[in-house]
Design a protein around this motif. Structure first.
Motif, PDB file in Angstrom:
ATOM      1  N   GLU A   1      30.154  72.414 -39.690  1.00 20.86           N
ATOM      2  CA  GLU A   1      31.539  72.571 -39.241  1.00 20.86           C
ATOM      3  C   GLU A   1      32.456  72.841 -40.425  1.00 20.86           C
ATOM      4  O   GLU A   1      33.346  73.698 -40.356  1.00 20.86           O
ATOM      5  CB  GLU A   1      32.003  71.333 -38.475  1.00 20.86           C
ATOM      6  CG  GLU A   1      33.402  71.507 -37.926  1.00 20.86           C
ATOM      7  CD  GLU A   1      33.893  70.336 -37.088  1.00 20.86           C
ATOM      8  OE1 GLU A   1      34.899  70.535 -36.381  1.00 20.86           O
ATOM      9  OE2 GLU A   1      33.288  69.247 -37.140  1.00 20.86           O
TER      10      GLU A   1
ATOM     11  N   ALA B   1      32.006  76.428 -41.461  1.00 26.09           N
ATOM     12  CA  ALA B   1      32.656  77.334 -40.512  1.00 26.09           C
ATOM     13  C   ALA B   1      34.167  77.346 -40.737  1.00 26.09           C
ATOM     14  O   ALA B   1      34.807  78.410 -40.696  1.00 26.09           O
ATOM     15  CB  ALA B   1      32.332  76.925 -39.078  1.00 26.09           C
ATOM     16  N   LEU B   2      34.744  76.175 -40.983  1.00 25.46           N
ATOM     17  CA  LEU B   2      36.179  76.095 -41.268  1.00 25.46           C
ATOM     18  C   LEU B   2      36.500  76.823 -42.568  1.00 25.46           C
ATOM     19  O   LEU B   2      37.494  77.552 -42.639  1.00 25.46           O
ATOM     20  CB  LEU B   2      36.629  74.634 -41.344  1.00 25.46           C
ATOM     21  CG  LEU B   2      38.081  74.387 -41.775  1.00 25.46           C
ATOM     22  CD1 LEU B   2      39.068  75.050 -40.816  1.00 25.46           C
ATOM     23  CD2 LEU B   2      38.348  72.884 -41.877  1.00 25.46           C
TER      24      LEU B   2
ATOM     25  N   ILE C   1      34.953  79.340 -43.922  1.00 19.65           N
ATOM     26  CA  ILE C   1      34.863  80.786 -43.687  1.00 19.65           C
ATOM     27  C   ILE C   1      36.088  81.274 -42.915  1.00 19.65           C
ATOM     28  O   ILE C   1      36.710  82.278 -43.271  1.00 19.65           O
ATOM     29  CB  ILE C   1      33.555  81.140 -42.951  1.00 19.65           C
ATOM     30  CG1 ILE C   1      32.357  80.911 -43.883  1.00 19.65           C
ATOM     31  CG2 ILE C   1      33.585  82.577 -42.423  1.00 19.65           C
ATOM     32  CD1 ILE C   1      31.013  80.918 -43.185  1.00 19.65           C
ATOM     33  N   THR C   2      36.446  80.549 -41.863  1.00 21.45           N
ATOM     34  CA  THR C   2      37.595  80.942 -41.041  1.00 21.45           C
ATOM     35  C   THR C   2      38.892  80.895 -41.844  1.00 21.45           C
ATOM     36  O   THR C   2      39.699  81.831 -41.791  1.00 21.45           O
ATOM     37  CB  THR C   2      37.692  80.035 -39.799  1.00 21.45           C
ATOM     38  OG1 THR C   2      36.441  80.077 -39.091  1.00 21.45           O
ATOM     39  CG2 THR C   2      38.819  80.465 -38.880  1.00 21.45           C
ATOM     40  N   ALA C   3      39.087  79.820 -42.593  1.00 23.36           N
ATOM     41  CA  ALA C   3      40.296  79.701 -43.411  1.00 23.36           C
ATOM     42  C   ALA C   3      40.322  80.784 -44.486  1.00 23.36           C
ATOM     43  O   ALA C   3      41.381  81.371 -44.765  1.00 23.36           O
ATOM     44  CB  ALA C   3      40.377  78.312 -44.040  1.00 23.36           C
TER      45      ALA C   3
ATOM     46  N   LEU D   1      38.984  83.769 -44.324  1.00 23.50           N
ATOM     47  CA  LEU D   1      39.343  85.031 -43.668  1.00 23.50           C
ATOM     48  C   LEU D   1      40.834  85.069 -43.334  1.00 23.50           C
ATOM     49  O   LEU D   1      41.485  86.103 -43.499  1.00 23.50           O
ATOM     50  CB  LEU D   1      38.502  85.236 -42.410  1.00 23.50           C
ATOM     51  CG  LEU D   1      37.017  85.545 -42.648  1.00 23.50           C
ATOM     52  CD1 LEU D   1      36.249  85.536 -41.327  1.00 23.50           C
ATOM     53  CD2 LEU D   1      36.854  86.878 -43.366  1.00 23.50           C
ATOM     54  N   ALA D   2      41.369  83.948 -42.854  1.00 21.58           N
ATOM     55  CA  ALA D   2      42.797  83.891 -42.518  1.00 21.58           C
ATOM     56  C   ALA D   2      43.665  84.111 -43.757  1.00 21.58           C
ATOM     57  O   ALA D   2      44.760  84.680 -43.656  1.00 21.58           O
ATOM     58  CB  ALA D   2      43.127  82.556 -41.846  1.00 21.58           C
TER      59      ALA D   2
ATOM     60  N   VAL E   1      47.225  80.474 -34.633  1.00 20.73           N
ATOM     61  CA  VAL E   1      46.049  80.284 -35.484  1.00 20.73           C
ATOM     62  C   VAL E   1      46.257  79.183 -36.515  1.00 20.73           C
ATOM     63  O   VAL E   1      45.402  78.303 -36.674  1.00 20.73           O
ATOM     64  CB  VAL E   1      45.650  81.621 -36.154  1.00 20.73           C
ATOM     65  CG1 VAL E   1      44.520  81.425 -37.156  1.00 20.73           C
ATOM     66  CG2 VAL E   1      45.260  82.652 -35.096  1.00 20.73           C
TER      67      VAL E   1
ATOM     68  N   LEU F   1      44.104  75.822 -37.059  1.00 22.97           N
ATOM     69  CA  LEU F   1      43.395  75.551 -38.306  1.00 22.97           C
ATOM     70  C   LEU F   1      43.780  74.194 -38.886  1.00 22.97           C
ATOM     71  O   LEU F   1      42.942  73.479 -39.439  1.00 22.97           O
ATOM     72  CB  LEU F   1      43.660  76.655 -39.334  1.00 22.97           C
ATOM     73  CG  LEU F   1      42.939  77.975 -39.108  1.00 22.97           C
ATOM     74  CD1 LEU F   1      43.435  79.035 -40.089  1.00 22.97           C
ATOM     75  CD2 LEU F   1      41.435  77.798 -39.221  1.00 22.97           C
TER      76      LEU F   1
ATOM     77  N   TRP G   1      41.914  71.620 -36.905  1.00 20.31           N
ATOM     78  CA  TRP G   1      40.494  71.686 -37.268  1.00 20.31           C
ATOM     79  C   TRP G   1      40.263  71.069 -38.647  1.00 20.31           C
ATOM     80  O   TRP G   1      39.324  70.300 -38.859  1.00 20.31           O
ATOM     81  CB  TRP G   1      40.038  73.128 -37.229  1.00 20.31           C
ATOM     82  CG  TRP G   1      38.552  73.354 -37.324  1.00 20.31           C
ATOM     83  CD1 TRP G   1      37.558  72.417 -37.311  1.00 20.31           C
ATOM     84  CD2 TRP G   1      37.906  74.612 -37.436  1.00 20.31           C
ATOM     85  NE1 TRP G   1      36.332  73.026 -37.406  1.00 20.31           N
ATOM     86  CE2 TRP G   1      36.524  74.382 -37.486  1.00 20.31           C
ATOM     87  CE3 TRP G   1      38.362  75.921 -37.493  1.00 20.31           C
ATOM     88  CZ2 TRP G   1      35.586  75.407 -37.605  1.00 20.31           C
ATOM     89  CZ3 TRP G   1      37.433  76.938 -37.603  1.00 20.31           C
ATOM     90  CH2 TRP G   1      36.064  76.686 -37.658  1.00 20.31           C
TER      91      TRP G   1
END
Length: 135
Positions: free
Chosen positions: A6, A9-10, A12-14, A16-17, A117, A121, A124
């Motif tokens: 997890e 994944a966070l 990677i997402t952060a 990208l953001a 978003v 985030l 999360w």
């Protein structure tokens, strides 16, 4: 999902953001207000100066968010402060929507990032921090 998965994944997402404020910040500092749709003539000097100044701040917010990606489970206070800055900016943009109507697609995308978003985030990140006992 395991806490480690997890967290990854966070991250990677952060990460990208972060590309949004980093890319738009750099482009807006270099190009100036003409990056916006409908601005063909040179803008007034004060508008250009203020736009590039705010773009520099936006770029720095992207850099600051990027510094949260490594060890994201330990960066709760910084992540919340930066997130609050973005959400407040989105709320200010919403005032413009109420007064003048919806902006162009790029700015609508910004609204989704700022009021959708980023808050997600932040939630999360808080969850990941709790799972790692870092909050």
């Amino acid at each position: 999902m395991s806490p480690g998965a997890e967290k990854r994944a966070l991250q990677i997402t952060a990460g990208l953001a972060c590309l949004v404020p980093l890319s738009m910040g750099v482009a807006s500092v270099i190009i100036g207000p003409s990056i916006l749709s409908g601005i063909d003539d040179p803008p007034p000097r004060d508008l250009d100066s203020h736009f590039r100044y705010l773009s520099g701040i936006f770029l720095m917010v992207g850099i600051a968010f990027a510094t949260c990606v490594p060890g994201i489970e330990r960066k709760t206070a910084r992540f919340r402060l930066l997130g609050a800055m973005i959400v407040l900016g989105g709320l200010a943009r919403a005032v413009s929507v109420m007064e003048y109507g919806l902006p162009s697609d790029g700015h609508r995308f910004g609204l989704v990032m700022e009021l959708g978003v980023v808050p997600l985030l932040m939630i999360w990140q808080s969850r990941v921090a709790r799972r790692f006992g870092s909050e």
